[in-house]
Design an enzyme around this catalytic site. Structure first.
Site, PDB file in Angstrom:
ATOM      1  N   ASP A   1      -5.763 -23.796  80.928  1.00 17.21           N
ATOM      2  CA  ASP A   1      -5.387 -22.531  81.543  1.00 17.21           C
ATOM      3  C   ASP A   1      -3.957 -22.605  82.095  1.00 17.21           C
ATOM      4  OD1 ASP A   1      -6.545 -19.923  82.611  1.00 17.21           O
ATOM      5  OD2 ASP A   1      -5.869 -20.804  84.486  1.00 17.21           O
TER       6      ASP A   1
ATOM      7  N   GLU B   1      -7.983 -41.918  73.459  1.00 18.41           N
ATOM      8  CA  GLU B   1      -8.842 -43.096  73.703  1.00 18.41           C
ATOM      9  C   GLU B   1     -10.267 -42.837  73.228  1.00 18.41           C
ATOM     10  OE1 GLU B   1      -8.898 -43.786  77.905  1.00 18.41           O
ATOM     11  OE2 GLU B   1      -6.713 -44.054  77.990  1.00 18.41           O
TER      12      GLU B   1
END
Ligand code: GLC
Length: 586
Positions: A247, A301
């Site tokens: 956002d 990751e």
């Protein structure tokens, strides 16, 4: 009078207290919360994905309180798999006082009791996985709720404290600090600063809120803030989400010294700049990129191709490319496309520049026509006046749209969009051809924009009305009690999903047909070749085996002889009427 003038001092904390499941189909029996995320079978799925925005308050309501919830969403997810989308993006369902419909978060790792519990979220995700749908959640990093314990601690700790440093506090100007630190205005109207009362009762510092006064802006130069958000990312990634819609991704860093700024009269949406050399001091500062690079490292990751998509109202498109460089976000919403209107020239131009700009950094272009912040495109495309993001329309708006014309253009515009290479975002209800709800009673409106402008701007409630599922049920099947947090227009029965399923030519069936063909002919990974000779009001291109012809003009256009794959209107001869799009197999 704004609904948000009083700062919240307490927040709901019991995020584990769920609400009972209502009459909507139970799903516990068929969902294993331990289900894995979807295996990465299609490579970088997001490059071509069709992603459906669910606005949780208004999708489906399992407990009948009039506000949609996670169990409601889970019970209706099969309809999205049936529609043919690849993923869902959920607008915020985290703990929140709901001053801005959930974009005011008071616990980033909790589910608001209005929507359910974390277990309900796990069940939703597991069901989505069973149905082959990925799940993206909304992250709100520019500001928290004023009810967030971090902000409450900042209020209590006093000027100069570590806690205050997490947010954007400043002393006021004037002899007694009685003037705001600069002239910035809130995107929702009114000043972007509010003054607090210190613990000892004296008038105190000011804090920045680019949106509502219940949404204080963080200070992202504070490493502590950065660390908290890395933890929040990990929390949701560990829970198996496929990514984040970020956002106000262009707002996190503010220019040094917070200089005064007045947007030009012709400013773009969210008060953005329109020219290359115009960068408001609160949007699009270079420092944001370092933040997203760090986030990208975290996402990388994890297995399973997790993504970030930027909500960045940045103009022109060439600037937006910086958000989607290979080590930053994966996608950014293409609001230039949303705002391009219904003329062949503007549509061709924005498609060309989008493909060029995103391609230049190796990112897919995205395409979007509606979301929870703009007038639905089934109404917007027939407006006769400009209506920038967030302004909204209501009974007193000039140039109100003709409903049939709006729907014809919306269907035609969607049929262009779904043939374009890249990734597409759909907003719930557009597949039903829903118009903006224009005649909402004043006293039902809830958008802070409405309050902060004293009703001068209607705001965004008209695109957020609960969905119609069943034409003959209470609340059109949104729940079983007939309650709805925003009233549904009485004449919505024909838009209900059950009135459109299997009906040849319905908007729902048009979307299904287009999504199936998009998949079958690999349009998402295709390339555009412009076709000429149809005249200036026509958008015509080929993508692989499919030829798309759209008529934005006011006279019919002769079509080549070819098999019709789909059409946004029923054709009764070799001519394409105005406000229509056809897909041909030549
Ligand atoms: C984004 C959201 C909008 C919200 C604002 C403040 O623009 O899409 O709904 O009001 O940010 O968080």
């Amino acid at each position: 009078m704004s609904s948000d003038d009083t700062l919240q001092t307490s927040v709901p904390t019991d995020t584990e207290t769920g609400t009972g499941i209502g009459a909507i189909a139970p799903f516990d029996a068929i969902v294993s919360p331990e289900a894995e995320t979807i295996a990465d079978v299609r490579g970088e799925w997001w490059r071509t994905a069709v992603i459906y925005q669910v606005y949780p308050r208004s999708f489906a309501d399992s407990d009948g309180d009039g506000i949609g919830d996670l169990r409601g969403i889970t019970s209706r997810l099969d309809s999205l798999a049936d529609l043919g989308v690849d993923a869902v993006w959920l607008s915020p369902f985290m703990t929140s006082p709901q001053k801005d419909a959930g974009y005011d978060v008071s616990d980033y790792c909790g589910v608001d009791p209005l929507f359910g519990t974390l277990d309900d979220f796990d069940a939703l995700r597991a069901r989505a996985t069973q149905l082959g749908l990925r799940v993206i959640v909304d992250l709100v990093p520019n500001h928290s709720s004023s009810a967030h314990p971090w902000f409450q601690a900042a209020l209590a700790a006093g000027p100069g404290s570590t806690e205050r440093g997490h947010y954007t506090f400043r002393d006021g100007l004037g002899e007694n600090g009685e003037l705001p630190p600069n002239n910035w205005e809130s995107i929702f109207g009114g000043a972007a600063w509010s003054r607090i009362t210190e613990v000892d009762g004296t008038p105190g510092q000011w804090y920045l809120h680019l949106f509502d006064s219940s949404q204080p802006d963080f200070d992202w130069s504070d490493p502590w803030v950065r660390e908290q958000f890395l933890d929040i990312l990990r929390f949701w990634l560990d829970r198996g989400v496929d990514g984040f819609r970020v956002d106000v991704a262009h707002g996190l860093i503010k220019a040094d010294g917070l200089p005064d700024y007045t947007p030009p009269a012709e400013a773009g949406s969210m008060g953005g700049g329109l020219a290359d050399d115009l960068t408001p001091p609160y949007w699009g500062q270079d420092g944001v990129h370092e933040i997203y690079r760090t986030w990208r490292e975290v996402l990388d990751e994890y297995d399973g191709d997790r993504i970030m998509v930027a909500e960045a109202w940045v103009e022109p498109l060439s600037k937006l490319a910086n958000w989607v460089r290979p080590d930053e976000m994966h996608q950014a919403f293409n609001f230039s496309y949303l705002e391009s209107g219904w003329t062949a020239t503007s549509i061709r131009r924005v498609i060309d520049s989008s493909l060029e700009v995103f391609d230049s950094v190796g990112a897919p272009s995205t395409w979007v026509l509606s979301n929870h912040d703009v007038v639905r495109h089934a109404s917007r495309l027939a407006l006769t006046t400009e209506n920038p993001q967030g302004t909204g329309i209501g009974p007193k708006t000039e140039g109100l749209p003709d409903r049939d014309l709006g729907l014809a253009r919306a269907r035609a515009a969607t049929a262009i969009m779904l043939a374009l290479p890249g990734s597409v975002y759909l907003y719930q209800g557009e597949e039903l051809g829903l118009p903006e709800a224009i005649d909402l009673p004043d006293d039902s409106r809830q958008d802070p924009t409405w309050f902060r402008t004293n009703g001068e701007r209607y705001g965004r409630d008209g695109c957020r009305v609960p969905l119609p599922w069943e034409s003959a049920s209470p609340a059109f099947g949104f729940n079983t009690t007939g309650e709805a947090w925003l009233p549904q227009p009485d004449d919505w029965a024909p838009y209900a999903r059950d009135a459109q399923v299997g009906r040849v030519g319905s908007t729902l069936e048009l979307y299904k047909l287009a999504l199936a063909a998009r998949d079958e002919f690999d349009l998402g990974s295709g390339e555009i070749e412009w076709l000429t000779g149809y005249g200036p009001s026509v958008v015509a291109f080929r993508n692989g085996e499919i030829t798309v012809i759209a008529n934005t003009g006011d006279v019919p256009v002769e079509l080549p002889i070819a098999d019709e794959l789909l059409s946004s209107v029923e054709l009764d001869g070799p001519a394409l009427p105005p406000n229509a799009t056809v897909w041909l197999r030549v």
